[in-house]
Design a protein around this motif. Structure first.
Motif: not given
Length: 411
Positions: A151-177
């Motif tokens: 699988t191409p690299s960009f598809l693997l990265k997209r799949y990995v990042l899709s598991g991260i919770h999307d939406g507004p975060h508080e500052p410290f959590i947003a920085d960690s993401v």
């Protein structure tokens, strides 16, 4: 996660203080940080699928200053769980570490349990965070797992990042993401493919010889990429394990809630019998570089107080200062050029504005010199000449006004 990402200041400081090790062991390339007293049984941090050895930098800095040894590793490029167990054991042998405490998050927690199951004599305790016992759910969610290595690299990265919770975060959590996303960008296609293969390869953690009292389960209560039912299965497997619940923190509490995580890690290490050695922690000078220990500095201060007028000490101090000066590279400018620059500044400050010859000679003398002049000196000189030119303009304007008035009176 929009815009240009800039690394946090404490991470930049960490990189300047803690060396990154890269060693080949067989066909595997290991990338890791190792910091803290070598006499202490180490705590080894295993990141998740999206993590690298760098994501635990806050734990390395905080716990090492308390007298603990912390090792954070990248998951190497392995393609099945048995290969992981053998590779990790060879890594421990290479760095001369026999007994370990493991702190694993997500995939790292699963791999930590597998290693504790098959190499029980080496693992003294476990800290498991947002992790699981069984990979069958992930395998069912990845029907394309057999072709993940192509699988191409960009598809693997997209799949990995899709598991991260999307939406507004508080500052410290947003920085960690943001930090974890920046680390995902550094991973190669082969690294991502191997980690996803380990996640999708059907396997289950068997019974451990390690008693539950030597296990701590540290989960976040808000959200994470690991389903709650998998977390519940982990809790049911180790009913007597210690619980460390974090109200918030997201997928990466080690970055968003480092103080709480570090506290729970420290409490766990104390409970399982790890003795910190703060006496072996080297002191850090004001400049940030490693120096002598605090006890050595106190001894030097005591000697200074006891013998303030000792001539032999003065001679020793002079020799030390001369040695320090000999180690400093010579400046690009000689002392004569500095004295000349100072003289030019003084002349510029007290140059009489009404004397045109002095101003012109000062300007010509300035341009004759072949030395590099600091910018502040140049600015002062140009300010002086600007004031002089302004005075000439004002004088000329005054003369022309007088002439006009006289001409009007004559007419």
């Amino acid at each position: 996660m929009k815009g240009v990402y800039s690394a946090p200041g404490d991470y930049i400081y960490f990189k300047s203080q803690v060396p990154l090790h890269k060693i080949p062991i067989g066909t595997k390339q290991w990338r890791y940080y190792d910091f803290g007293p070598k006499a202490v049984t180490p705590l080894i941090c295993l990141p998740g699928t999206a993590g690298t050895a760098d994501v635990c930098y806050k734990q390395i800095m905080a716990l090492s200053m308390k007298g603990y040894r912390v090792i954070s590793v990248d998951i190497p490029r392995v393609w099945n769980h048995q290969e992981w167990i053998q590779a990790f054991e060879k890594f421990l042998d290479a760095i001369d570490v026999h007994h370990i405490h493991l702190y694993g998050t997500s995939l790292g927690g699963f791999l930590a349990q597998l290693f504790a199951q098959h190499r029980p004599r080496r693992v003294r305790s476990l800290i498991l965070s947002n992790t699981f016992l069984d990979t069958r759910d992930f395998s069912a969610a990845m029907p394309w797992a057999p072709i993940v290595s192509w699988t191409p690299s960009f598809l693997l990265k997209r799949y990995v990042l899709s598991g991260i919770h999307d939406g507004p975060h508080e500052p410290f959590i947003a920085d960690s993401v943001d930090f974890v996303v920046s680390q995902v960008e550094t991973l190669s296609r082969e690294d991502l493919a191997s980690r996803l293969t380990l996640t999708a390869d059907a396997a289950q953690v068997g019974p451990l010889l390690l008693t539950d009292s030597f296990i701590t389960i540290m989960d976040t209560n808000d959200y994470s990429a690991i389903p709650q039912q998998l977390k519940d299965q982990l809790s049911e497997r180790y009913p007597e394990a210690r619980r460390a619940q974090l109200k918030t923190g997201g997928d990466f509490p080690f970055l968003s809630r480092p103080d709480e995580v570090n506290l729970h890690l420290q409490l766990h290490l104390r409970r399982v019998g790890v003795e910190a050695r703060p006496d072996l922690v080297p002191g850090i000078s004001k400049g940030g570089s490693g120096g002598g220990t605090s006890s050595e500095e106190n001894e030097k201060k005591d000697k200074d107080k006891k013998d303030p007028d000792d001539p032999s000490k003065d001679d020793q101090g002079n020799s030390e200062s001369s040695n320090e000066e000999s180690q400093i590279p010579p400046p690009p400018e000689s002392s004569e050029s500095h004295s000349l620059d100072d003289q030019l500044v003084n002349n510029a400050k007290f140059c009489p504005l009404s004397n045109e010859d002095v101003a012109v000679s000062l300007l010509s003398e300035f341009f004759k010199q072949q030395h590099t002049v600091p910018p502040e000196i140049v600015m002062r000189l140009w300010e002086t000449f600007a004031i002089y030119l302004l005075s000439l303009c004002v004088g000329s304007l005054y003369i022309s006004l007088n002439c006009n008035q006289k001409l009007r009176l004559v007419l």
